[in-house]
Design an enzyme around this catalytic site. Structure first.
Site, mmCIF file in Angstrom:
data_model
loop_
_atom_site.group_PDB
_atom_site.id
_atom_site.type_symbol
_atom_site.label_atom_id
_atom_site.label_comp_id
_atom_site.label_asym_id
_atom_site.label_seq_id
_atom_site.Cartn_x
_atom_site.Cartn_y
_atom_site.Cartn_z
ATOM 1 N N LYS A 40 -8.488 3.375 -18.987
ATOM 2 C CA LYS A 40 -8.831 3.669 -20.371
ATOM 3 C C LYS A 40 -7.647 3.389 -21.305
ATOM 4 C CE LYS A 40 -12.702 5.293 -18.563
ATOM 5 N NZ LYS A 40 -12.497 5.352 -17.105
ATOM 6 N N ARG B 232 0.835 -1.210 0.000
ATOM 7 C CA ARG B 232 0.000 0.000 0.000
ATOM 8 C C ARG B 232 0.863 1.250 0.000
ATOM 9 N NH1 ARG B 232 -2.125 2.541 4.488
ATOM 10 N NH2 ARG B 232 -1.903 0.644 5.713
ATOM 11 N N ASP C 252 -7.418 16.615 -15.928
ATOM 12 C CA ASP C 252 -7.667 15.216 -16.272
ATOM 13 C C ASP C 252 -7.300 15.034 -17.743
ATOM 14 O OD1 ASP C 252 -8.770 12.743 -17.003
ATOM 15 O OD2 ASP C 252 -10.368 12.908 -15.511
ATOM 16 N N TYR D 192 -16.532 14.528 -15.942
ATOM 17 C CA TYR D 192 -17.029 13.164 -15.761
ATOM 18 C C TYR D 192 -18.004 13.130 -14.588
ATOM 19 C CZ TYR D 192 -16.886 8.256 -14.323
ATOM 20 O OH TYR D 192 -17.226 6.994 -13.928
#
Length: 403
Positions: free
Chosen positions: A208, A58, A183, A111
């Site tokens: 994506k 992590r 973004d 988005y």
């Protein structure tokens, strides 16, 4: 690590792990949750930041680190942080730089989940947000308050493909000592590098194009070493939206073909957009590759090409739009973008459903807006699929009238 400035070379070589023990050409997958210390002191030193090395995945992992270094190099930025999802990247970049009483300015259309995070979630914790039309930079200036800490934007904007002037927005942010976040999911560092225009932080949904194969959800945040360390050691470490090593490994594999995939996406999308623009049943096409699009002026300066996403309005109503989508044969009805397969979706009822109807209309998202992600199939086949469905619009309308 390669010193090449060419993104095609960086996509294959940047951040490569030197596997001295076995000489693996492919990136080793360190599928481990924790790492063994030589002794207690080494463990203590690593936790104290006094010794290099890994502690727990992590907090960092060699496979993940290679992904971070590679995407940072491709974006022309100092460092990067990999996250579990694209929204992990958006939320991590925002939360690490905001606190109660702060104010965000965002582009009007973003988005749907980015919109929901800012307008519904962050406001619960005393963070204000103002959505403005950033095609006119003075709107940003007019929205700035004493407590404005972040300017957030997408370009091209999801889903209506509005292109924003990165240099102008970054200049405003720097003038007022505000952090700018862009973004860059739709164009990737192959076509656009916001950091070159002064943007402080760049985020991606790595789900994506960066991955490109529809089998991963992930995100990336790029920025200065100081900013990335702050994001990693606060929002990502404590909230836990960090990527798995296996997903990082899959994206590294996908990145190797990103430049050639993007080239094909763009070629196909240009042909499809030109077909749609000339069709009698299409009211409007939103694609920066078309000379009719206001964002076309940025190609060759801010962006190398227009990407693989197209939005368009059909001459019908909501039910007609649904029927049009349902008739598609090659285009899969699915959200997301950037896969080898071509995808089609209805933003108002799908990706941008967190908006109210009034908010959607204010952002320019109508009930008849369709968004497609143009894939890697042959362009003639994609155009034929669109044509067969468009050709049935009048027949369907006539049938409804008789009924």
């Amino acid at each position: 690590m390669t010193t090449s400035k060419h993104v095609e070379t960086q996509a294959i070589h940047s951040g490569r792990i030197n596997d001295e023990q076995f000489g693996s050409l492919a990136t080793p997958l360190y599928q481990t949750s924790t790492f063994i210390f030589d002794d207690a002191k080494q463990g203590a030193d690593r936790f104290a930041g006094e010794a290099e090395g890994y502690i727990y995945s992590r907090l960092g992992n060699p496979t993940t680190r290679q992904l971070e270094m590679r995407v940072a190099a491709m974006e022309g930025m100092e460092d990067a942080a990999a996250t579990a999802t694209g929204m992990g990247a958006v939320s991590g970049a925002l939360l690490a730089n905001l606190q109660c009483g702060d104010h965000i300015i965002s582009s009007k259309a973003v988005y749907g989940c980015s919109y929901a995070l800012m307008s519904h979630m962050l406001t619960k914790f005393g963070i204000e947000v103002t959505f403005v039309d950033m095609t006119e930079p003075e709107n940003i200036e007019n929205a700035i308050q004493e407590n404005t800490k972040v300017i957030f934007l997408e370009t091209p904007i999801n889903p209506n493909m509005v292109v924003l002037d990165l240099a102008a927005i970054a200049a405003i942010a720097k003038k007022h000592d505000i952090i700018s976040i862009a973004d860059n999911t739709f164009l990737t560092p192959v076509l656009q590098q916001p950091g070159q225009f002064g943007i402080d932080i760049v985020v991606h949904s790595a789900t994506k194009y960066l991955n490109g194969h529809g089998d991963v959800v992930a995100g990336i945040i790029c920025g200065s070493s100081e900013m990335i360390m702050n994001i990693k050691m606060t929002a990502l470490k404590d909230i836990g939206a960090t990527i798995s090593p296996h997903d990082a490994w899959l994206i590294l594999r996908g990145l190797k073909t990103l430049p050639i995939r993007i080239e094909r996406h763009c070629e196909n999308a240009q042909k499809v957009a030109e077909f749609l623009e000339g069709h009698e049943h299409i009211a409007q096409v939103y694609y920066p590759g078309l000379k009719s699009h206001p964002g076309n002026k940025f190609i060759g300066s801010q962006m190398k090409a227009a990407g693989g996403v197209i939005a368009f309005e059909i001459k019908s109503d909501l039910k007609g739009g649904e029927a049009f989508i349902n008739r598609m044969k090659l285009f899969s009805i699915a959200v997301s973008l950037g896969d080898a397969e071509s995808l089609i979706q209805h933003p108002a009822s799908m990706t941008h459903s967190p908006y109210t109807q009034e908010e959607r209309l204010e952002a320019g998202i109508s009930d008849t807006l369709i968004r497609i992600s143009v894939g890697l199939e042959h362009s003639d086949d994609l155009i034929a699929d669109l044509e067969q469905s468009l050709a049935q619009i009048n027949n369907q309308d006539n049938h409804q009238d008789v009924a």
